[in-house]
Design a protein around this motif. Structure first.
Motif, PDB file in Angstrom:
ATOM      1  N   PHE A  91      11.354  -2.184   6.396  1.00 55.97           N
ATOM      2  CA  PHE A  91      11.808  -1.373   6.823  1.00 55.97           C
ATOM      3  C   PHE A  91      12.281   0.053   7.028  1.00 55.97           C
ATOM      4  CE2 PHE A  91       7.184  -2.418   6.670  1.00 55.97           C
ATOM      5  CZ  PHE A  91       6.958  -1.795   4.829  1.00 55.97           C
ATOM      6  N   GLU A 101       8.409   6.828  -0.620  1.00 60.61           N
ATOM      7  CA  GLU A 101       6.904   5.511  -1.393  1.00 60.61           C
ATOM      8  C   GLU A 101       7.281   4.854   0.191  1.00 60.61           C
ATOM      9  OE1 GLU A 101       4.132   5.695  -2.809  1.00 60.61           O
ATOM     10  OE2 GLU A 101       4.471   7.241  -3.343  1.00 60.61           O
ATOM     11  N   VAL A 102       8.832   4.228   0.461  1.00 59.91           N
ATOM     12  CA  VAL A 102       8.671   3.501   1.833  1.00 59.91           C
ATOM     13  C   VAL A 102       8.499   4.064   2.909  1.00 59.91           C
ATOM     14  CG1 VAL A 102      10.601   1.782   3.219  1.00 59.91           C
ATOM     15  CG2 VAL A 102      10.686   2.319   0.294  1.00 59.91           C
ATOM     16  N   GLN A 105       4.531   3.508   2.884  1.00 58.33           N
ATOM     17  CA  GLN A 105       4.207   1.487   3.130  1.00 58.33           C
ATOM     18  C   GLN A 105       3.937   1.293   4.531  1.00 58.33           C
ATOM     19  OE1 GLN A 105       6.735  -0.313   0.318  1.00 58.33           O
ATOM     20  NE2 GLN A 105       5.319   0.819  -1.457  1.00 58.33           N
ATOM     21  N   HIS A 108       1.474   2.639   6.815  1.00 55.69           N
ATOM     22  CA  HIS A 108       0.721   2.308   6.052  1.00 55.69           C
ATOM     23  C   HIS A 108       0.340   0.966   6.756  1.00 55.69           C
ATOM     24  CE1 HIS A 108      -2.384   4.938   3.975  1.00 55.69           C
ATOM     25  NE2 HIS A 108      -1.120   5.023   3.749  1.00 55.69           N
ATOM     26  N   PHE A 109       1.071   0.242   7.036  1.00 56.03           N
ATOM     27  CA  PHE A 109       1.859  -1.296   7.596  1.00 56.03           C
ATOM     28  C   PHE A 109       1.599  -1.260   9.019  1.00 56.03           C
ATOM     29  CE2 PHE A 109       4.842  -3.618   9.988  1.00 56.03           C
ATOM     30  CZ  PHE A 109       4.259  -5.493   9.817  1.00 56.03           C
TER      31      PHE A 109
END
Length: 136
Positions: A91, A101-102, A105, A108-109
Motif C-alpha cells: 500500500f 483511492e489507494v 482502500q 479501510h483495510f
C-alpha cells in the motif's frame, strides 16, 4: 471525529500492548484525517510511514514477549504480522503514486485488519502474557 472508536473488546489484558494498540488507532486516525482533509500527498505519505514504523515496533514487542513466555501460537501470530507488513508495504508503494483511492482502500483495510487482529489474535495471548513481568 475519530475513524476508529476504542471498544472494551479491544483490550487484551496486557496494559503495555493495549497502550500500543491505542497508539495504532491514533496513527490510523491521523492518516484518515489527512486523507479526508485532502492534506496532500506528502502528509498522507508521512502518516503512512509513521504508521508502518509503529506497526513494526509494536509487532517486535509482541513477538519478543510471546517468545519469552513460549506462547504456543507464536508462529501463527508471526505469520499474521508478516502478512500485514507485506500488505502495508505494498500500500505504501501504491500511495506514492498519488492515487487517493489507494489511500482510502488502505485505511479501510487497516481498520478491518486491526479490529479483527486485536479481537481474535491479540486477545488470545492476554492470559499467557498478563502476568509476565518483562513487558511492564
Amino acid at each position: 471525529m475519530t475513524f476508529i472508536n476504542w471498544r472494551d473488546s479491544f483490550n487484551t489484558g496486557v496494559e503495555r500492548f493495549d497502550q500500543e494498540h491505542h497508539k495504532l488507532v491514533e496513527l490510523i486516525d491521523t492518516m484518515y484525517h489527512a486523507i479526508r482533509d485532502k492534506s496532500g500527498k506528502e502528509v498522507v505519505a508521512q502518516a503512512c510511514t509513521d504508521l508502518i514504523a509503529y506497526v513494526d515496533y509494536h509487532f517486535t514487542n509482541e513477538e519478543q514477549a510471546m517468545t519469552a513466555v513460549a506462547y504456543p501460537e507464536l508462529e501463527a501470530h508471526k505469520a499474521a504480522h508478516a502478512s500485514l507488513r507485506d500488505k502495508t508495504m505494498n500500500f505504501q508503494l501504491r500511495i506514492a503514486s498519488d492515487d487517493p483511492e489507494v489511500a482510502i482502500q488502505f485505511y479501510h483495510f487497516l481498520r478491518q485488519w486491526l479490529e479483527n487482529h486485536i479481537k481474535v489474535h491479540d486477545r488470545a495471548y492476554g492470559p499467557a502474557l498478563k502476568n509476565w513481568q518483562g513487558i511492564q
